[in-house]
Write an enzyme that holds these catalytic residues in place. Sequence first.
Site, short mmCIF file in Angstrom:
data_model
loop_
_atom_site.label_atom_id
_atom_site.label_comp_id
_atom_site.label_asym_id
_atom_site.label_seq_id
_atom_site.Cartn_x
_atom_site.Cartn_y
_atom_site.Cartn_z
N HIS A 774 0.82 -1.21 0.00
CA HIS A 774 0.00 0.00 0.00
C HIS A 774 0.86 1.26 0.00
O HIS A 774 0.96 1.96 -1.01
CB HIS A 774 -0.95 -0.02 1.20
CG HIS A 774 -1.92 1.12 1.23
ND1 HIS A 774 -2.61 1.48 2.36
CD2 HIS A 774 -2.30 2.00 0.28
CE1 HIS A 774 -3.39 2.51 2.10
NE2 HIS A 774 -3.22 2.85 0.83
N ILE A 1116 -6.78 8.99 -0.85
CA ILE A 1116 -7.04 8.63 0.55
C ILE A 1116 -6.11 7.48 0.92
O ILE A 1116 -5.65 6.76 0.02
CB ILE A 1116 -8.52 8.23 0.78
CG1 ILE A 1116 -8.85 8.16 2.26
CG2 ILE A 1116 -8.82 6.93 0.08
CD1 ILE A 1116 -8.81 9.48 2.98
#
Length: 1116
Positions: A774, A1116
Amino acid sequence: MDPTQATGSSQPTVYDAVLLAELTQKLGSVKKAKEVYALFSTKTASLEAEKEEATNELSADGGQNDGETEVETERQGNGNPNSEGEKVVEGETPVHEKIAEGGTPVMEDNVEGETPIVERIAEGETPVHEKVVEGETPVRELMNEGETPMEAGDETPKDFRGATPEPMEEGETPSDVRGEAVGFMNRSYRFGHWNNSPGWRSAQTSWRVKETIFPVTTRSGLTTGDPVHLSSESDEESTSSVKKEPKSTSETEEESVESMANAGDDDPEIGWLTAHLDGEPAQAIVSTQRQRAIDIKTNVLGILPTFSGRRNECPYEFLNEFNFTLILWKIQETGEEKATLQSFARKSGEHENEIYYESNFEIPDDFGEIGAVKLENEHRQEMFVKNIALDGFPSGIINIHCDSWIHSQFESQEKRVFFSNTSYLPSETPSGLVRLREKDLVAQRGDGEGERKASDRIYDYDVYNDLGDPDADPELARPVLGGPKHPYPRRCRTGRPRTKADPLSETRSDDVYVPRDEAFSQVKQATFQAKTVYSVVHALIPSLRTYATDPDQGFPFFSAIDGLFNEGVHLPDIPTTGFLGNIIPRLVRSISEAGNSVLRFETPEFVDRDRLAWFRDAEFARQTLAGINPCAIQLVTEWPLKSNLDPEVYGPAVSEIDKEMVENEIRGFSTLEDAIKEKKLFVLDYHDLLLPYVERVREQKGTTLYGSRTLFFLMPSGTLRPLAIELTRPKIGDKPHWNRVFLPSWEPTGIWLWRLAKSHVLAHDSGYHQLISHWLRTHCCVEPYIIATHRQLSAMHPIYRLLHPHLRYTMEINALARQALINGNGIIESAFSPGKYSIELSSVAYDLLWQFDLQALPADLINRGLAVEDPSAPHGVKLVIEDYPYANDGLLIWDAIKEWVSDYVPQYYTDASLIQSDTELQAWWTEIKTVGHGDKKDEPWWPELKTPDDLIGILTTIIWTASGHHAAVNFGQFDYGAYFPNRPTTARVQMPVEDPSPEEKKKFLERPEAFLLECFPSQLQATVILTILDVLSNHSPDEEYIGGKIEPYWEDNKVIKAAFERFHGKLMEIEGIIDARNADLSLKNRSGAGVVPYELLKPYSGPGVTGKGVPNSISI
């Protein structure tokens, strides 16, 4: 005309120095400014009476408050003027005198060639326009930059071109230009706000009526003054006025105010943009129209209540309402032909959250095509400009897309340039735009010096040296990431001072700089995401930590974990949590009877469908293919499994998972040799990555770590079956190397040991997912692409325009991550297994594992052994595991992106020579390789950029990373991680068979469930992580999804527009394909009883935590 004659007074007029300076700037002449000042300073009483009559009529219609109609436009930096009047001392000459009865100031139509001169109007007298005497300064003469208009005998404020008035000492009285005290309108600028005297209310009418000194235009029922300023580079002035019938006097004030509110709605020639006025800076639309200037009298009073209602603004603010300078820039320069035209734009109306500005130009027929517009914001606050619409051309409206913040000229003297929607390669740039193109790029690069300000739009590089805070606590010191010792991508430079304790580290700040246009647009609801994250990390989580009586306390029972979703966690009744229910109502609910709030989590879909699924081996294996970290599993290609670490330090290189163990588990299905040959053996291998950190991590309180390997077998059903887990501890001090293999079992002790071993592996996988799959592979590695794109590709470059939608909003969320998520003692360090070494571990992964070419999905699958090249296959690759949801759906998105890019690139690059000669494009790619990812600059795997196919591959990889890859690893975090037994972020205790004490051994044998609960995150850790996962899994209400909306640049290009529509259609088709796959019960990794359908790569979604949707960018 002498000012004393205008006022009818023998005493000299007392001037407000700042207002006179601003009038001087607008009119271009001190003399005319004094005439205007003197004339309208005498009109207070009469106009107040007319205003009261007008507002009373509006009051009867229900359109005002306290006798006034208030149209509120909240702005930054305005003061709060007092509304009470101030008496004039006896004997003192009032600044504002009454207008003689019947002496309403009016303006007549201009006679052709005449300049309107405003004179005092005697009772019954009709105002006229005087001709300009030869050699006399016109009313509105363009001044050279920095020039001070001076006339004989006049004193002019020195810094009238936008300097903020200097703060005055307490009790100091401002003086006029002649040194005389201004008692009626004391005004100062202190601490970023206007401070006004009690005379503000009485003076309002004077300021407002000054607007009528300009010709007034009517547009869609809107009355507004319009100072037309036409000029060329040589500052030659040309003004013209053409008569036009004024509106009927029967139009009421209410109709005029209403027309202002609805301006532009019914007129297709007026463009607009969206702005949020409630507490946010204004945003503007600048629209040029071929309008005819007229003089009008009847509607002036109709708009006075609109202006008088703005109690929160400085009385000078109306001057800024029409100060927005535009310069039109033609695309070609030939000989001495003028390249520009200049005018002022003025506010023409507003509707809901929209504000409109208009400007007039007289454009010669031979001016040529317009290639750019320069804007200067003369407001006192920044403005967000969405679009500029140029109308009146035979070819129709010319739209110039902006979407950018323009700071006030008081903060930055730089005029902003916006190019037309036509894209140009550098070699094809029209001659009139070449210099503008180069200058705009240079402005964004900066000089690498000084601390960046919020108003800057400078993109530069720096290392990650701001994660620690050694000045606050030596324990918070963190290594600099970036450089030979800790290779890492570069971030955006902020230029903050260095710390005292470590000269290599940068001081921390609560406000981390990002270029202004990279911040979440305040005219978008994307602000929802930034504000929500900020509120969670700065208010909610600190309150939880304060409220926790024992931060290390675990959950006593599994039912207590369920309570997070049923009863919730009571929050302390303190101010920091009282407002959170409004910001994050999904998480924080009010409890009226208790007087405080509760933090209660929604039940994740994973638990709602099957609350015991986390316990089963089948689900543990399924999530390696269809969970939130589906890009770590690898094919086993050789046996035995081996380590590349030094055996002298880390123990034997050969794994202790042997052939016998494997064949005992797969007996009846295959042999070990056949399993490897048939590509049925897979592994999650975190051994070499984690083992070097085991000793250091174990020195921290409340956590432990192992190196781990987990082996899986592909069953005939297409699902994976876990075979063995190996946990390793290197030699630590006097303790020798320790290693043990855990197997699925059918006896009680073995069952619980297997469950505990899975918990440790899941903690490793969670850390790898968050830090590498991520953060590193998306957020961190994409930031250099963003910086290089702004530094090296012009805003008119076609590749900039292709990439820009996929690079928006990422830098601000990254800055927020450095501020509170990945920083020293931040959320990641406090809740994930590696602890304080978390981000340092991502640097190791970057050094060992990251390659640009492997960020392409097909290349990644092939590299991990999960696919093989096959030109006959639908995507050019054949999957080894046919039912691999991440790969199956991801390849659909990958192909759609590649097809779109392949349609786009040839429109500008028809052959390789254009790629190689594009100086901006080559500089962009070189900077990404040698600066943004400079620690990898010498690697051989960097793709070349010589042909259109090279460019298509590079662009597809960048777009996939920012859209599809990020969506796959981000938006399922709450569904799979909220019930943390399914994916614990840390393991707090070591295995009960690793050097156990008698007490630990007894505790495990008597209550193995309690031992497992103790291994899970503490109550505080779990609550913090659940809160963050909920926020990070959210879609904004107006999320920008891939292929969802065409960029304005491409609207007029029929070929590119058609290609984008095919792209959008393909993505809609993918939605249906994914739905069909999820309904196919033969695909057991994505469907079945209690199974969460795999929807993470469905392109579109509604707002909230939905577990689907692929946004354009990492927002985000």
